[in-house]
Design an enzyme around this catalytic site. Structure first.
Site, PDB file in Angstrom:
ATOM      1  N   LYS A  31       0.758  -1.094  -0.111  1.00 51.56           N
ATOM      2  CA  LYS A  31       0.020  -0.006   0.115  1.00 51.56           C
ATOM      3  C   LYS A  31       0.816   1.123  -0.092  1.00 51.56           C
ATOM      4  CE  LYS A  31      -4.365  -1.828   0.543  1.00 51.56           C
ATOM      5  NZ  LYS A  31      -5.183  -1.576  -0.589  1.00 51.56           N
ATOM      6  N   LYS A  54     -13.697  -6.931  -7.275  1.00 56.86           N
ATOM      7  CA  LYS A  54     -14.137  -7.260  -5.871  1.00 56.86           C
ATOM      8  C   LYS A  54     -15.859  -7.679  -5.832  1.00 56.86           C
ATOM      9  CE  LYS A  54     -10.691  -4.636  -3.703  1.00 56.86           C
ATOM     10  NZ  LYS A  54     -10.581  -3.163  -3.633  1.00 56.86           N
TER      11      LYS A  54
HETATM   12 MG   LIG Z   1      -7.430  -1.429  -4.287  1.00 62.52          MG
END
Ligand SMILES: [Mg+2]
Length: 357
Positions: free
Chosen positions: A165, A270
Site C-alpha cells: 500500500k 471485488k
Molecule cells: Mg485497491
C-alpha cells in the site's frame, strides 16, 4: 416437476472483528471491521450465508447503512422461489443501487442457497475451471524499515506475492517502501496500490524511480481519484508500468467506459463492489478488450470471503489474487469452508454452496 423451494426467512446480524494490525492505506486506517452477516433459509430447510464488509474505500457502506439496506430487501425477497435466482439478484441491485456491498452480500446468500439446492459447490456454478488459488499478502502503509520486517515475516510464512500500500506522501518515500519490501523478499512478485492517493506527476515519478532501481511491480493499482480518467490515460502514455483500476470500476459499464477510453490495463474485481454475476459481466468485458484481471476483497471474515474464493476458483481467470482478509483479522474458528494451507486456498471436497453451515 418438483416446485422450487421458497425464501422463508432472512436474518441480518451485525458482527465486528478486530484486525491483527491496523490496516492503513492512502485513504485512511482502521483497527477493526464492522460487518453484517446474512442467514437465509428456504422452505425446504436449505440455508444460504454471506457477509458484507465495511471498507475504507467505500465509506457509505457503514455497518449501520448496510444493515438498513439489507433489511429493506427482505420483504421484497420473502416467499420468492430460489430457482429464479437471477431475477432475485437483479431485484437486490435495483432496490439498493447505492449500497453495492449490501446488495452483493444478499446476492451471495441467494447464490449460496441456490447452489446448495442443486447440490453443487458455488465454484461449479461459476465456471468449474479450478479448485485452488494462491493469494498475495497485503502490507499496510508503513515506514520502510518496518515494511522490511513485515515482508520478511510474510515471506517466511510462504507468501510469494506481496501487495504494497502506498502513502502518496512523496514518490521517493513510496519508492523506498517498495525497495524495502523487494530487499526483504527479492523473489516475491510485487504490486503497488495507490488507493486514489497520488497525483499524476507523483505516479510518473514513482514509476521512473522503480524502473531505475530495477524493481518491476506487476502493476500499479488505482493511483488516482476514481473519476480521474484523464490522469489514468496520461499515465499510460508516460509510463510502461501497467495501470489497474479498482475503485474506478464497480459495474460492467464502468469497465466498458474505461477500457474504451484506453484508461486502464486491467481491473481489480471485488464481489463487494460488483456482486458475483456482475463480476462475471466485468470478466467478459475485460476479456473482450484483452485486459488483465485481479480479484480483491474488503475485510471479510472466512465466512464472507468464501464467495470470492469460489468465484476465483470457478472462473480460473485471475492473474493476481488478493483474498487475504482471513489473515488480517481475528475471527472465531469456523467449521467447513475452503481449506487454507499457507497462501493457498482450495475448494476441493466442498459438496454444496460455499461449504459453510
Ligand atoms: Mg485497491
Amino acid at each position: 416437476m418438483k416446485s422450487s423451494p421458497l425464501i422463508q426467512s432472512i436474518e441480518i446480524k451485525p458482527v465486528s472483528f478486530p484486525l491483527k494490525n491496523p490496516f492503513v492505506t492512502a485513504a485512511g486506517h482502521k483497527t477493526r471491521t464492522d460487518n453484517v452477516q446474512i442467514f437465509l433459509r428456504l422452505s425446504d430447510g436449505t440455508r444460504g450465508v454471506a457477509e458484507a464488509s465495511s471498507s475504507i474505500a467505500m465509506p457509505g457502506e457503514s455497518q449501520e447503512n448496510m444493515q438498513r439496506a439489507l433489511k429493506e430487501m427482505i420483504p421484497e425477497l420473502w416467499g420468492k422461489p430460489i430457482e429464479d435466482y437471477k431475477t432475485l439478484v437483479e431485484l437486490c441491485w435495483r432496490l439498493q443501487p447505492f449500497h453495492p456491498t449490501a446488495a452483493a452480500a444478499m446476492e451471495c446468500a441467494i447464490l449460496d442457497a441456490f447452489a446448495r439446492t442443486k447440490k453443487q459447490p458455488l465454484a461449479h456454478l461459476l465456471g468449474q475451471k479450478s479448485v485452488t488459488i494462491e493469494t498475495d499478502f497485503t502490507l499496510s502503509v508503513d515506514e520502510p524499515d518496518r515494511l522490511h520486517k513485515a515482508a520478511r515475516a510474510a515471506s517466511r510464512k510462504g507468501f510469494r506475492k506481496l501487495k504494497v500500500k502506498l502513502a502518496g506522501d512523496s514518490p521517493e518515500k513510496d519508492a523506498e517502501r517498495l525497495k524495502a519490501v523487494h530487499k526483504a523478499a527479492p523473489r516475491a512478485e510485487l504490486v503497488a496500490d495507490g488507493n486514489q492517493g497520488l497525483a499524476l506527476s507523483q505516479a510518473v515519478q514513482l514509476a521512473h524511480l522503480l524502473n531505475r532501481a530495477q524493481i518491476r511491480p506487476l502493476f500499479l493499482e488505482q493511483p488516482f481519484r476514481r473519476h480521474d480518467v484523464r490522469s489514468m490515460k496520461l499515465f499510460r502514455h508516460r509510463s510502461r508500468l501497467p495501470l489497474l483500476a479498482d475503485e474506478s470500476i464497480l459495474t460492467a459499464s464502468d469497465a466498458l467506459r474505461l477500457f474504451e477510453a484506453g484508461a486502464a490495463d486491467g481491473v481489480n474485481i471485488k464481489v463487494a463492489k460488483s456482486g458475483l454475476l456482475g463480476a462475471l459481466d466485468i470478466i467478459r468485458i475485460a476479456q473482450r478488450f484483452k485486459k488483465r484481471l485481479a480479484i480483491g476483497c474488503m475485510e471479510e471474515s472466512k465466512l464472507g470471503l468464501a464467495a470470492s474464493v469460489h468465484l476465483a476458483c470457478g472462473t480460473g481467470v485471475f492473474e493476481w489474487v488478493d483474498l487475504d482478509s482471513v489473515f488480517l483479522l481475528e475471527q472465531p474458528a469456523l467449521r467447513g469452508g475452503f481449506a487454507v494451507k499457507g497462501p493457498k486456498f482450495s475448494v476441493n471436497g466442498i459438496r454444496s454452496g460455499i461449504g459453510i453451515a
